[in-house]
Design an enzyme around this catalytic site. Structure first.
Site, PDB file in Angstrom:
ATOM      1  N   GLU A   1       0.802  -1.215   0.000  1.00 22.04           N
ATOM      2  CA  GLU A   1       0.000   0.000   0.000  1.00 22.04           C
ATOM      3  C   GLU A   1       0.842   1.277   0.000  1.00 22.04           C
ATOM      4  O   GLU A   1       0.300   2.371   0.089  1.00 22.04           O
ATOM      5  CB  GLU A   1      -0.945  -0.002   1.210  1.00 22.04           C
ATOM      6  CG  GLU A   1      -2.027  -1.046   1.106  1.00 22.04           C
ATOM      7  CD  GLU A   1      -3.005  -1.025   2.272  1.00 22.04           C
ATOM      8  OE1 GLU A   1      -2.662  -0.484   3.352  1.00 22.04           O
ATOM      9  OE2 GLU A   1      -4.106  -1.560   2.102  1.00 22.04           O
TER      10      GLU A   1
ATOM     11  N   GLY B   1      -4.583 -14.928  -6.900  1.00 25.59           N
ATOM     12  CA  GLY B   1      -5.202 -15.587  -8.046  1.00 25.59           C
ATOM     13  C   GLY B   1      -5.612 -17.021  -7.771  1.00 25.59           C
ATOM     14  O   GLY B   1      -6.027 -17.737  -8.680  1.00 25.59           O
TER      15      GLY B   1
ATOM     16  N   TYR C   1     -13.898  -6.456  -4.501  1.00 27.24           N
ATOM     17  CA  TYR C   1     -14.957  -6.296  -3.504  1.00 27.24           C
ATOM     18  C   TYR C   1     -16.327  -6.124  -4.154  1.00 27.24           C
ATOM     19  O   TYR C   1     -17.318  -6.681  -3.683  1.00 27.24           O
ATOM     20  CB  TYR C   1     -14.653  -5.111  -2.585  1.00 27.24           C
ATOM     21  CG  TYR C   1     -13.388  -5.272  -1.772  1.00 27.24           C
ATOM     22  CD1 TYR C   1     -13.020  -6.503  -1.231  1.00 27.24           C
ATOM     23  CD2 TYR C   1     -12.553  -4.195  -1.542  1.00 27.24           C
ATOM     24  CE1 TYR C   1     -11.861  -6.644  -0.485  1.00 27.24           C
ATOM     25  CE2 TYR C   1     -11.395  -4.327  -0.785  1.00 27.24           C
ATOM     26  CZ  TYR C   1     -11.058  -5.556  -0.262  1.00 27.24           C
ATOM     27  OH  TYR C   1      -9.914  -5.700   0.482  1.00 27.24           O
TER      28      TYR C   1
ATOM     29  N   GLY D   1      -7.784 -17.772  -5.128  1.00 23.61           N
ATOM     30  CA  GLY D   1      -9.021 -17.776  -4.355  1.00 23.61           C
ATOM     31  C   GLY D   1      -8.823 -17.601  -2.864  1.00 23.61           C
ATOM     32  O   GLY D   1      -9.775 -17.678  -2.089  1.00 23.61           O
TER      33      GLY D   1
ATOM     34  N   GLY E   1      -7.868 -14.859  -1.108  1.00 22.60           N
ATOM     35  CA  GLY E   1      -8.475 -13.627  -0.613  1.00 22.60           C
ATOM     36  C   GLY E   1      -9.983 -13.794  -0.451  1.00 22.60           C
ATOM     37  O   GLY E   1     -10.558 -13.387   0.562  1.00 22.60           O
TER      38      GLY E   1
END
Length: 169
Positions: free
Chosen positions: A26, A97, A135, A99, A101
């Protein structure tokens, strides 16, 4: 193989390492001042109100932590119910990539449902379009008319300083 487990006190260094990786992603590494002792105290101490789960890839001795979700309860006066706030969700770039998350955020959503929370929410940086898209694909509403307010450091000390009492002019 991917499994999600509650973080334990001995995982404090792992949690801190993942927090530092998140901050680097971030572009906020300069803000991380937390120590392993801070993480242990806040997650597992007698006044802990924060929870954390770790995502592990692999089995046995070869398993490695590849992500985490850190969350806590908040409250909605409008709903008159507690909610669950996702402070951080992170999967290391090499494990994206797959799954993981989605599995982590679904896990926390399940916690919210089991605890009968009125809502589940989190924030996302406005430049992180891939996260915003992720999201939104999960069904999240991105609220364009809300802004986060934050007071830290000296400004927090000033705001929270005792107000002198006594006669007023």
């Amino acid at each position: 193989m991917f499994r999600i487990v509650a973080a334990r006190p001995q995982d404090s260094v792992t949690v801190l390492d993942l927090v530092k990786q998140l901050a680097e992603y971030e572009r906020l590494s300069h803000l991380v001042v937390a120590s392993e002792d801070d993480v242990r105290r806040e997650l597992f101490g007698p006044r802990a109100v924060v929870e954390c789960v770790l995502g592990w890839e692999g089995e046995g001795e070869g398993a490695r932590p590849v992500g985490f979700a850190l969350y806590f309860h908040n409250f909605s006066t409008f709903l008159s119910r507690r909610g669950l706030y996702l402070e951080d969700l992170f999967v290391i770039p090499a494990a994206r990539g797959k799954g993981y998350g989605k599995a982590l955020i679904r896990h926390v959503a399940q916690v919210a449902v089991q605890r009968e929370c009125g809502r589940f929410e989190w924030s996302v940086l406005d430049w992180n379009q891939s996260a915003i898209d992720f999201y939104a694909a999960l069904g999240a509403s991105i609220l364009p008319d809300w802004r986060i307010c934050r007071v830290t450091g000296e400004a927090l000390a000033r705001l929270g300083a005792p107000v002198p009492t006594g006669p007023r002019d």
